[in-house]
Design a protein around this motif. Structure first.
Motif, PDB file in Angstrom:
ATOM      1  N   GLY A 117       0.819  -1.197   0.000  1.00 28.72           N
ATOM      2  CA  GLY A 117       0.000   0.000   0.000  1.00 28.72           C
ATOM      3  C   GLY A 117       0.855   1.249   0.000  1.00 28.72           C
ATOM      4  N   ASN A 118       0.262   2.357  -0.382  1.00 26.50           N
ATOM      5  CA  ASN A 118       0.972   3.627  -0.430  1.00 26.50           C
ATOM      6  C   ASN A 118      -0.066   4.737  -0.394  1.00 26.50           C
ATOM      7  N   SER A 119       0.232   5.790   0.292  1.00 21.42           N
ATOM      8  CA  SER A 119      -0.674   6.923   0.380  1.00 21.42           C
ATOM      9  C   SER A 119      -1.030   7.422  -1.020  1.00 21.42           C
ATOM     10  N   GLY A 120      -2.307   7.606  -1.268  1.00 22.52           N
ATOM     11  CA  GLY A 120      -2.761   8.094  -2.558  1.00 22.52           C
ATOM     12  C   GLY A 120      -2.934   7.014  -3.612  1.00 22.52           C
ATOM     13  N   GLN A 121      -2.668   5.756  -3.256  1.00 20.17           N
ATOM     14  CA  GLN A 121      -2.773   4.670  -4.228  1.00 20.17           C
ATOM     15  C   GLN A 121      -3.653   3.536  -3.713  1.00 20.17           C
ATOM     16  N   CYS A 122      -4.709   3.905  -3.020  1.00 20.51           N
ATOM     17  CA  CYS A 122      -5.606   2.921  -2.415  1.00 20.51           C
ATOM     18  C   CYS A 122      -6.235   1.996  -3.458  1.00 20.51           C
ATOM     19  N   VAL A 123      -6.736   2.568  -4.533  1.00 19.76           N
ATOM     20  CA  VAL A 123      -7.403   1.752  -5.548  1.00 19.76           C
ATOM     21  C   VAL A 123      -6.405   0.810  -6.211  1.00 19.76           C
ATOM     22  N   TYR A 124      -5.214   1.308  -6.521  1.00 17.39           N
ATOM     23  CA  TYR A 124      -4.181   0.473  -7.140  1.00 17.39           C
ATOM     24  C   TYR A 124      -3.817  -0.692  -6.224  1.00 17.39           C
ATOM     25  N   SER A 125      -3.534  -0.391  -4.959  1.00 20.28           N
ATOM     26  CA  SER A 125      -3.128  -1.430  -4.018  1.00 20.28           C
ATOM     27  C   SER A 125      -4.203  -2.482  -3.841  1.00 20.28           C
ATOM     28  N   THR A 126      -5.429  -2.044  -3.679  1.00 20.59           N
ATOM     29  CA  THR A 126      -6.535  -2.972  -3.497  1.00 20.59           C
ATOM     30  C   THR A 126      -6.733  -3.841  -4.721  1.00 20.59           C
ATOM     31  N   SER A 127      -6.598  -3.233  -5.880  1.00 20.35           N
ATOM     32  CA  SER A 127      -6.848  -4.001  -7.103  1.00 20.35           C
ATOM     33  C   SER A 127      -5.779  -5.065  -7.325  1.00 20.35           C
ATOM     34  N   LYS A 128      -4.573  -4.851  -6.864  1.00 18.38           N
ATOM     35  CA  LYS A 128      -3.511  -5.839  -7.078  1.00 18.38           C
ATOM     36  C   LYS A 128      -3.577  -6.967  -6.053  1.00 18.38           C
ATOM     37  N   ALA A 129      -3.365  -6.655  -4.803  1.00 19.92           N
ATOM     38  CA  ALA A 129      -3.304  -7.684  -3.767  1.00 19.92           C
ATOM     39  C   ALA A 129      -4.664  -8.343  -3.544  1.00 19.92           C
ATOM     40  N   GLY A 130      -5.715  -7.545  -3.453  1.00 20.90           N
ATOM     41  CA  GLY A 130      -7.045  -8.105  -3.225  1.00 20.90           C
ATOM     42  C   GLY A 130      -7.519  -8.960  -4.384  1.00 20.90           C
ATOM     43  N   PHE A 131      -7.287  -8.483  -5.587  1.00 19.57           N
ATOM     44  CA  PHE A 131      -7.695  -9.233  -6.771  1.00 19.57           C
ATOM     45  C   PHE A 131      -6.946 -10.555  -6.851  1.00 19.57           C
ATOM     46  N   THR A 132      -5.667 -10.550  -6.548  1.00 20.55           N
ATOM     47  CA  THR A 132      -4.860 -11.765  -6.603  1.00 20.55           C
ATOM     48  C   THR A 132      -5.418 -12.824  -5.655  1.00 20.55           C
ATOM     49  N   CYS A 133      -5.676 -12.440  -4.420  1.00 17.70           N
ATOM     50  CA  CYS A 133      -6.199 -13.407  -3.438  1.00 17.70           C
ATOM     51  C   CYS A 133      -7.594 -13.879  -3.810  1.00 17.70           C
ATOM     52  N   SER A 134      -8.448 -12.959  -4.214  1.00 18.22           N
ATOM     53  CA  SER A 134      -9.822 -13.334  -4.565  1.00 18.22           C
ATOM     54  C   SER A 134      -9.856 -14.268  -5.766  1.00 18.22           C
ATOM     55  N   LEU A 135      -9.085 -13.936  -6.791  1.00 16.46           N
ATOM     56  CA  LEU A 135      -9.068 -14.783  -7.980  1.00 16.46           C
ATOM     57  C   LEU A 135      -8.465 -16.145  -7.675  1.00 16.46           C
ATOM     58  N   ALA A 136      -7.441 -16.175  -6.834  1.00 12.19           N
ATOM     59  CA  ALA A 136      -6.835 -17.462  -6.452  1.00 12.19           C
ATOM     60  C   ALA A 136      -7.869 -18.365  -5.788  1.00 12.19           C
ATOM     61  N   LYS A 137      -8.686 -17.801  -4.905  1.00  6.31           N
ATOM     62  CA  LYS A 137      -9.741 -18.593  -4.249  1.00  6.31           C
ATOM     63  C   LYS A 137     -10.789 -19.040  -5.257  1.00  6.31           C
ATOM     64  N   GLU A 138     -11.137 -18.140  -6.163  1.00 13.66           N
ATOM     65  CA  GLU A 138     -12.197 -18.433  -7.124  1.00 13.66           C
ATOM     66  C   GLU A 138     -11.856 -19.569  -8.080  1.00 13.66           C
ATOM     67  N   VAL A 139     -10.609 -19.639  -8.527  1.00 17.88           N
ATOM     68  CA  VAL A 139     -10.251 -20.635  -9.543  1.00 17.88           C
ATOM     69  C   VAL A 139      -9.474 -21.830  -8.990  1.00 17.88           C
ATOM     70  N   ALA A 140      -9.267 -21.873  -7.687  1.00 20.05           N
ATOM     71  CA  ALA A 140      -8.509 -22.974  -7.084  1.00 20.05           C
ATOM     72  C   ALA A 140      -9.151 -24.334  -7.339  1.00 20.05           C
ATOM     73  N   THR A 141     -10.455 -24.388  -7.356  1.00 18.82           N
ATOM     74  CA  THR A 141     -11.129 -25.673  -7.578  1.00 18.82           C
ATOM     75  C   THR A 141     -10.889 -26.208  -8.989  1.00 18.82           C
ATOM     76  N   ARG A 142     -10.407 -25.353  -9.867  1.00 15.40           N
ATOM     77  CA  ARG A 142     -10.082 -25.781 -11.239  1.00 15.40           C
ATOM     78  C   ARG A 142      -8.569 -25.973 -11.417  1.00 15.40           C
ATOM     79  N   ASN A 143      -7.851 -26.005 -10.284  1.00 16.66           N
ATOM     80  CA  ASN A 143      -6.392 -26.203 -10.283  1.00 16.66           C
ATOM     81  C   ASN A 143      -5.650 -25.142 -11.077  1.00 16.66           C
ATOM     82  N   ILE A 144      -6.106 -23.909 -10.958  1.00 18.48           N
ATOM     83  CA  ILE A 144      -5.444 -22.795 -11.624  1.00 18.48           C
ATOM     84  C   ILE A 144      -4.787 -21.927 -10.547  1.00 18.48           C
ATOM     85  N   PRO A 145      -3.460 -21.872 -10.502  1.00 13.41           N
ATOM     86  CA  PRO A 145      -2.798 -21.015  -9.521  1.00 13.41           C
ATOM     87  C   PRO A 145      -2.774 -19.554  -9.991  1.00 13.41           C
ATOM     88  N   VAL A 146      -2.908 -18.644  -9.036  1.00 15.23           N
ATOM     89  CA  VAL A 146      -2.859 -17.209  -9.320  1.00 15.23           C
ATOM     90  C   VAL A 146      -1.904 -16.584  -8.311  1.00 15.23           C
TER      91      VAL A 146
END
Length: 97
Positions: A6-35
């Protein structure tokens, strides 16, 4: 690196990277797709050519910019059990901030 720490002034960027990575990893894990997320620091490219290198290098514990080949993390593609992770390729810069 802001995508992970994270970084001051970059809330949307930070959230979109780290949060998206974890969420997508959970979403596609049942299909054996690593993210995973690869977060490079200062890498010697055309984009960093104009930076004040001496000043930037002083902040990096390893004391140098990375090379493009060092960001190629083929082991992530060959390791199906690694998912939802962030790999910082920054010469230890996150340790200094």
């Amino acid at each position: 690196m802001e995508g992970v720490k994270g970084n001051s002034g970059q809330c949307v960027y930070s959230t979109s990277k780290a949060g998206f990575t974890c969420s997508l990893a959970k979403e596609v894990a049942t299909r054996n797709i690593p993210v995973n997320l690869v977060a490079p620091g200062f890498i010697r490219t055309e984009m960093t050519a104009g930076l004040e290198k001496e000043e930037a290098v002083r902040k990096i514990p390893l004391g140098r910019f990375g090379e493009p080949a060092e960001v190629a993390v083929l082991f992530l593609l060959e390791s199906p059990s690694i998912t939802g992770q962030a790999l910082l390729v920054d010469g230890g810069l996150q340790l200094a901030l």
